[in-house]
Design a protein around this motif. Structure first.
Motif, PDB file in Angstrom:
ATOM      1  N   ILE A   1       9.689 -56.407 -73.526  1.00 36.38           N
ATOM      2  CA  ILE A   1       9.041 -56.446 -72.134  1.00 36.38           C
ATOM      3  C   ILE A   1       9.323 -57.702 -71.487  1.00 36.38           C
ATOM      4  O   ILE A   1       9.016 -58.747 -72.246  1.00 36.38           O
ATOM      5  CB  ILE A   1       7.579 -55.888 -72.044  1.00 36.38           C
ATOM      6  N   VAL A   2       9.536 -57.794 -70.035  1.00 30.42           N
ATOM      7  CA  VAL A   2       9.623 -58.927 -69.445  1.00 30.42           C
ATOM      8  C   VAL A   2       8.577 -59.502 -68.762  1.00 30.42           C
ATOM      9  O   VAL A   2       7.863 -58.559 -68.015  1.00 30.42           O
ATOM     10  CB  VAL A   2      10.926 -58.971 -68.447  1.00 30.42           C
ATOM     11  N   TYR A   3       8.006 -60.643 -68.856  1.00 29.38           N
ATOM     12  CA  TYR A   3       6.782 -61.161 -68.266  1.00 29.38           C
ATOM     13  C   TYR A   3       7.324 -62.246 -66.936  1.00 29.38           C
ATOM     14  O   TYR A   3       8.323 -62.801 -67.360  1.00 29.38           O
ATOM     15  CB  TYR A   3       5.676 -61.730 -69.224  1.00 29.38           C
TER      16      TYR A   3
ATOM     17  N   ILE B   1      14.883 -60.216 -81.862  1.00 24.68           N
ATOM     18  CA  ILE B   1      15.794 -59.097 -81.485  1.00 24.68           C
ATOM     19  C   ILE B   1      15.730 -58.606 -80.221  1.00 24.68           C
ATOM     20  O   ILE B   1      16.896 -58.108 -79.694  1.00 24.68           O
ATOM     21  CB  ILE B   1      15.335 -57.718 -82.505  1.00 24.68           C
ATOM     22  N   HIS B   2      14.723 -58.797 -79.709  1.00 22.37           N
ATOM     23  CA  HIS B   2      14.304 -58.437 -77.959  1.00 22.37           C
ATOM     24  C   HIS B   2      15.360 -59.366 -77.151  1.00 22.37           C
ATOM     25  O   HIS B   2      15.766 -58.925 -76.101  1.00 22.37           O
ATOM     26  CB  HIS B   2      13.058 -58.210 -77.746  1.00 22.37           C
ATOM     27  N   ALA B   3      15.062 -60.570 -77.847  1.00 22.22           N
ATOM     28  CA  ALA B   3      16.185 -61.682 -76.924  1.00 22.22           C
ATOM     29  C   ALA B   3      17.497 -61.369 -76.987  1.00 22.22           C
ATOM     30  O   ALA B   3      18.092 -61.269 -75.838  1.00 22.22           O
ATOM     31  CB  ALA B   3      15.900 -63.091 -77.457  1.00 22.22           C
ATOM     32  N   ASN B   4      18.052 -60.940 -77.995  1.00 21.39           N
ATOM     33  CA  ASN B   4      19.449 -60.593 -78.255  1.00 21.39           C
ATOM     34  C   ASN B   4      19.879 -59.397 -77.412  1.00 21.39           C
ATOM     35  O   ASN B   4      20.723 -59.137 -76.885  1.00 21.39           O
ATOM     36  CB  ASN B   4      19.919 -60.438 -79.831  1.00 21.39           C
TER      37      ASN B   4
ATOM     38  N   VAL C   1       9.206 -60.926 -74.501  1.00 22.20           N
ATOM     39  CA  VAL C   1       8.414 -60.928 -75.559  1.00 22.20           C
ATOM     40  C   VAL C   1       8.472 -59.397 -76.201  1.00 22.20           C
ATOM     41  O   VAL C   1       8.742 -58.426 -75.432  1.00 22.20           O
ATOM     42  CB  VAL C   1       7.250 -61.464 -75.729  1.00 22.20           C
ATOM     43  N   ASN C   2       7.806 -59.257 -77.236  1.00 20.82           N
ATOM     44  CA  ASN C   2       7.600 -57.812 -77.617  1.00 20.82           C
ATOM     45  C   ASN C   2       6.352 -57.160 -77.297  1.00 20.82           C
ATOM     46  O   ASN C   2       5.464 -58.020 -76.883  1.00 20.82           O
ATOM     47  CB  ASN C   2       7.434 -57.778 -79.357  1.00 20.82           C
TER      48      ASN C   2
END
Length: 685
Positions: free
Chosen positions: A115-117, A142-145, A183-184
């Motif tokens: 999710i993007v903050y 993994i979410h960054a990639n 971040v997750n």
């Protein structure tokens, strides 16, 4: 004795007995913990806590394990698993790429999202709003990639700030160093309870989060799965209760709760003191076994590390290019030979489609045989010419299967065979040239047999006729003339063969002397002018000279004269009517002698052919000319030895002009067999 104290002492005694009874059966498991609250974390007191930690402690109780929690950075956790420094790593998103080098538990603990903050006043709402923005991402997440790949799919360009952990991601957003960060979902929910950061609608990359193990961790992970199944059966609400407990804030408790907590802590302190005493006894008993286990663990880690190192060294030592792709054609690994052959850094190709990265295609290449190799279950080999370099490669495609014989990817081995193909073509051309040379030699020998036999028959035949005493003087004179003419023809033929043989072997001896060019040409002109009467042709011969009568060159007079004779004889042979012109002119550096005729002419595609051995240009308007076919070859090779050159201008039906060029000053280093063109003069070399 008060009743409460009796109860506490009874509990302590039972606890000690349980510890003592099970001490020898306890197995120590090393678990790597990285910073990812509330899933897992090592707090300031060096204690592990979080959702995964609570559940793993339950698993440890079922399996009678002693858990040793070891703090690691997430990016370093995989190497720690690989080399046996830890047995398990908590909170790892399960992906196909990671399944290539680590094992996972089958029971999923949690499904998480990226999710993007953004900052509270930011206007970023959807994925397209990230164009040109600065993003904070955790290195190795993994979410960054996944977000970087998502941006690439939408063709959105953004600036990336790589952070060491998820807290740093939030710090970069709060300090306005970054416009947004990913971040997750679970971390963001717990760390943003004060709602100082804004949650966007950009939710992406659902992944199952599991425990991960090293290369030989399948038995250990199997025990984890079995314990989780037992826990789910006995405590079906454990997962949700654990998650809820970690996601809710602490609230104030009644004073009685504080009192009970104080009693509990006091009792726990007493228990811990007793436990420490007991543990000292247990530690002493287990010292030897633990030392052996540590030695075995160290040896196992070094062995695995050595195997990996040796495997890499072996593959990097190959000249062939080796590259591994997964089932989706994503590039995973390559040896040094492949990396050096690529125009772009290999690190930028990892995880990307091979056909997109290296061939700029949207679909697998037409020449790719991966699908075929999966069906045939064998190595498929084919050749391919690179459109970029033009080189020829042999491609060997090896399918790769897991322990259950399911395909997990394929290995491509590329061998550059451009030089081999070049040599093959050269051998084919050499073979064809040798076959042509053999054919020409055979034709030459057959022609020579005919050319020698014809004058010999005339000589022998008319010699026998001369024995007839009834012949008149006029008839005898005519027969003698025929014998002499055929004898000269035979002598010229043998002379050509001998000179050609000397040229072939590189044993032509040149005798250089000063030559008056004008006198030589006049002498040659007068000789052929008188000989033209012997030919039954309507021909005239002319002489044109633009050189000074005193011009002198340093050359071999015999060879120069022989070259000019061959050119004039050739002109007479192929000219039925008209004229033949001998001439010369010069400049500051060289002399040019030319022989011009009005004969049949030579087609343009045959201009170089006439100087080759045994060649004669055929013309339908004339019968095949007699002779060896060596006259122009001898002239060509001799003028080359003398440091000059020969060229031809000709039109069919108009005539031909041969130009001889000779340097005005003789260069000794150009003389002799060293200047021969071996491919032309000596077929045996």
């Amino acid at each position: 004795m008060p009743k409460n104290i009796k109860i506490i002492l009874s509990l302590i005694l039972c606890f000690c007995l349980c510890i003592n009874a099970s001490g020898n059966a306890v197995e120590t498991i090393k678990v790597g913990v990285h910073y990812n609250p509330p899933l897992c974390n090592i707090d300031s007191t060096n204690q592990a806590n979080g959702i995964f930690i609570d559940i793993l402690n339950k698993v440890a109780t079922v399996n009678n394990w002693h858990i040793e929690y070891i703090p690691v950075r997430f990016a370093d956790g995989f190497d720690a698993l690989k080399y046996g420094k830890i047995d398990l790593l908590t909170t790892v998103a399960r992906t196909k790429e990671r399944e290539q080098f680590v094992n996972f538990s089958n029971e999923t603990i949690f499904t998480n999202w990226g999710i993007v903050y953004t900052g509270k006043n930011s206007k970023i709402e959807n994925i397209t709003d990230l164009q040109g923005k600065t993003l904070a991402l955790e290195k190795g997440d993994i979410h960054a990639n996944a977000l970087i790949k998502l941006l690439a799919d939408f063709k959105i360009e953004a600036n990336i700030i790589w952070c060491q952990n998820l807290n740093e991601v939030f710090d970069k957003i709060r300090s306005n160093e970054a416009d947004a960060g990913a971040v997750n979902k679970l971390f963001g929910y717990q760390q943003n309870l004060d709602q100082k950061l804004k949650v966007t609608s950009i939710l992406f990359n659902p992944v199952n989060v599991n425990y991960a193990g090293g290369p030989i961790s399948q038995p250990l992970l199997k025990k984890v799965d079995e314990a989780l199944l037992i826990i789910k059966a006995e405590e079906p609400e454990l997962y949700q209760n654990t998650i809820n407990r970690w996601l809710t804030k602490d609230v104030k408790q009644p004073a009685t709760w504080v009192l009970y907590l104080t009693y509990a802590l006091s009792g726990l302190s007493l228990i811990l003191i007793i436990v420490l005493i007991i543990q000292q006894i247990i530690v002493k008993k287990r010292t030897n076994s633990l030392a052996e286990a540590n030695k075995l663990s160290d040896l196992r880690g070094k062995t695995i590390e050595q195997i990996e190192h040796e495997k890499t060294l072996i593959l990097n030592s190959l000249e062939e290019q080796v590259v591994f792709m997964d089932n989706d054609y994503n590039v995973i690994w390559a040896n040094d030979a492949f990396k050096k052959s690529s125009n772009q850094p290999f690190e930028k190709s990892i995880g990307k489609k091979c056909y997109k990265t290296y061939f700029n295609r949207d679909t697998p290449c037409d020449f790719c045989t991966y699908e075929t190799s999966i069906v045939t279950n064998r190595t498929e080999v084919r050749e391919h010419i690179s459109e970029v370099s033009g080189k020829v490669f042999t491609h060997k495609t090896h399918p790769v299967f897991d322990n259950e014989h399911k395909p997990i990817g394929f290995v491509e081995i590329l061998s550059d065979i451009s030089e081999k193909k070049k040599h093959e073509q050269e051998l084919i051309r050499a073979k064809e040239k040798a076959e042509q040379s053999d054919y020409l030699k055979s034709a030459f020998l057959a022609n020579m047999s005919h050319e020698i036999r014809t004058p010999m028959n005339a000589i022998i035949g008319f010699s026998e006729l001369l024995e007839d005493e009834t012949l008149s003087a006029e008839e005898k004179k005519n027969y003698l003339h025929i014998i002499q003419s055929n004898g000269n023809q035979l002598l010229k033929l043998i002379s050509d063969i001998l000179i050609f043989s000397q040229i072939e072997s590189g044993h032509v001896n040149l005798q250089f002397s000063s030559i008056k060019v004008h006198s030589l040409l006049i002498e040659t002109f007068e000789q052929f002018k008188s000989e033209l009467t012997k030919y039954d042709k309507n021909l005239e011969i002319f002489f044109e000279s633009k050189i000074d009568e005193s011009l002198v060159i340093d050359s071999d007079q015999v060879r120069i004269k022989q070259i000019i004779f061959n050119l004039i004889t050739n002109a007479i042979k192929f000219t039925e009517k008209g004229s033949i012109t001998i001439g010369a002119y010069s400049d500051d550096s060289q002399l040019t002698i030319f022989v011009k005729d009005t004969g049949i002419g030579i087609p343009e595609d045959k201009h170089q052919e006439v100087f080759k051995r045994f060649s004669q240009v055929e013309n339908n308007q004339m019968k095949k000319a007699s002779g060896s076919g060596l006259g122009l070859t001898i002239a060509h090779d001799l003028i080359k030895q003398l440091g000059g050159n020969i060229k031809l201008e000709s039109l069919v039906g108009v005539g031909s002009t041969f130009y001889l060029t000779h340097p005005l000053k003789h260069k000794k280093e150009l003389s002799g067999p060293a200047i021969f063109n071996n491919q032309v003069l000596n077929s045996r070399k």
